[in-house]
Every structure is written in structure tokens, then in C-alpha cells.
Design a protein around this motif. Structure first.
Motif, short mmCIF file in Angstrom:
data_model
loop_
_atom_site.label_atom_id
_atom_site.label_comp_id
_atom_site.label_asym_id
_atom_site.label_seq_id
_atom_site.Cartn_x
_atom_site.Cartn_y
_atom_site.Cartn_z
N HIS A 291 24.67 -32.03 14.14
CA HIS A 291 23.82 -33.11 14.40
C HIS A 291 22.77 -33.22 13.31
O HIS A 291 22.18 -32.41 12.97
N VAL A 292 22.53 -34.45 12.92
CA VAL A 292 21.29 -34.65 11.97
C VAL A 292 20.26 -35.56 12.40
O VAL A 292 20.47 -36.67 12.80
N LEU A 293 19.19 -35.07 12.66
CA LEU A 293 17.92 -35.89 13.38
C LEU A 293 17.25 -36.23 12.11
O LEU A 293 16.74 -35.40 11.37
N TYR A 294 16.91 -37.67 11.96
CA TYR A 294 16.26 -38.01 10.77
C TYR A 294 15.37 -39.21 11.06
O TYR A 294 15.53 -40.00 12.13
N VAL A 295 14.39 -39.72 10.42
CA VAL A 295 13.90 -40.94 10.35
C VAL A 295 14.35 -41.60 9.33
O VAL A 295 14.37 -41.35 8.02
N SER A 296 14.69 -42.97 9.43
CA SER A 296 15.04 -43.78 8.20
C SER A 296 14.02 -44.31 7.50
O SER A 296 12.76 -44.75 7.90
N TYR A 297 14.22 -44.50 6.32
CA TYR A 297 12.98 -45.10 5.41
C TYR A 297 13.20 -46.57 5.05
O TYR A 297 12.49 -47.15 5.12
N ASN A 298 14.61 -46.59 4.39
CA ASN A 298 15.06 -48.17 4.08
C ASN A 298 16.28 -48.24 3.92
O ASN A 298 17.26 -47.80 3.05
N ALA A 299 16.89 -48.86 4.97
CA ALA A 299 18.65 -49.09 4.76
C ALA A 299 18.78 -50.51 4.69
O ALA A 299 19.96 -50.69 4.85
N GLU A 300 17.91 -51.42 4.25
CA GLU A 300 18.23 -52.77 4.33
C GLU A 300 19.35 -53.24 2.93
O GLU A 300 19.91 -54.05 3.04
N ASN A 301 18.94 -52.52 1.85
CA ASN A 301 20.06 -52.84 0.81
C ASN A 301 20.92 -51.83 0.46
O ASN A 301 20.59 -50.74 0.84
N PHE A 302 21.89 -52.19 -0.48
CA PHE A 302 22.78 -50.83 -0.68
C PHE A 302 22.21 -49.73 -1.59
O PHE A 302 22.63 -48.56 -1.06
N GLY A 303 21.51 -50.13 -2.41
CA GLY A 303 20.81 -48.80 -3.21
C GLY A 303 20.05 -48.03 -2.45
O GLY A 303 20.10 -46.70 -2.47
N HIS A 304 19.21 -48.69 -1.76
CA HIS A 304 18.20 -47.71 -0.70
C HIS A 304 18.84 -47.18 0.20
O HIS A 304 18.65 -46.10 0.65
N PHE A 305 19.94 -47.75 0.80
CA PHE A 305 20.95 -47.12 1.85
C PHE A 305 21.52 -45.80 1.17
O PHE A 305 21.51 -44.75 2.01
N LEU A 306 21.97 -45.93 0.18
CA LEU A 306 22.84 -44.88 -0.52
C LEU A 306 21.68 -43.77 -0.71
O LEU A 306 21.80 -42.57 -0.65
#
Length: 113
Positions: free
Chosen positions: A12-27
Motif C-alpha cells: 500500500h502506498v499512502l500519499y498526498v496528490s500534488y497535481n494530477a490534472e494534466n498528462f505531464g504533471h500526472f507522470l
């Protein structure tokens, strides 16, 4: 009284999302950090469970921040990225801490098998 305890053995990986809105940021802001952490701990496995922690005061530009400040269109973009790109890292859908505890109960223990 007695309480049931659920043991989960997959990573399991517990994390806080930073920016998933666009392709580059998601990667670069979602997949790469999780992959790097799993690799560092020698836990590379396609059966991982990503657990996203939602914050009361969202990090600027996170999906929660965008939803709160820019509306549902931005939220839908984030959810689309999760749906289409997360399978590169895991066979399991990302779940929030709140929904995870609803799914398996309020008391759970993570351990290596």
C-alpha cells in the motif's frame, strides 16, 4: 469489546496528490514519486493499493484545490488521468483514505507477508 482486525498483505502506498490534472504533471507528480518509493523499498508490484489522503486545506493546484476553486471540469480532468494512467502502475484503482476505511473497516493493519 472485541474488534475485528483486517490484515492486508499487498503493498500500500499512502500519499498526498500534488497535481494530477494534466498528462505531464500526472507522470511527474503522481506516478514517478510512487514508483520511486516502491523501487527504493524493493516493493515493485502491480498489485499495489494507492491510497490518496485528502487534505482539509488542499495543496495549491492539487485536484481538490482545483475542484474547490475552479469547478467540476477540473475535477473531471483529474479523475480522467487517474482512470487512464494509473493502470501503468497498479491494477487497483486509487482510493481515498475515507473510502478505504469504509471498504475494509476502521481498524486495519498493513504488514509484509
Amino acid at each position: 469489546g472485541k474488534r475485528n482486525v483486517t490484515y492486508v498483505s499487498n503493498t500500500h502506498v499512502l500519499y498526498v496528490s500534488y497535481n494530477a490534472e494534466n498528462f505531464g504533471h500526472f507522470l511527474s507528480d503522481e506516478l514517478f514519486p510512487a514508483f520511486s518509493m516502491m523501487e527504493a523499498f524493493d516493493e515493485l508490484d502491480y498489485n499495489i493499493q494507492m491510497i490518496r489522503r485528502e487534505l482539509d486545506n488542499p495543496i495549491i493546484y492539487s485536484c481538490e484545490y482545483q475542484r474547490k476553486n475552479w469547478g467540476e471540469v477540473q475535477w473531471e480532468k483529474c479523475m480522467f488521468r487517474y482512470k487512464t494512467l494509473m493502470p501503468l502502475l497498479s491494477q487497483n484503482e486509487v482510493i481515498t483514505v475515507k473510502n478505504y476505511t469504509k471498504k475494509i473497516g476502521t481498524l486495519y493493519v498493513l504488514r509484509n507477508s
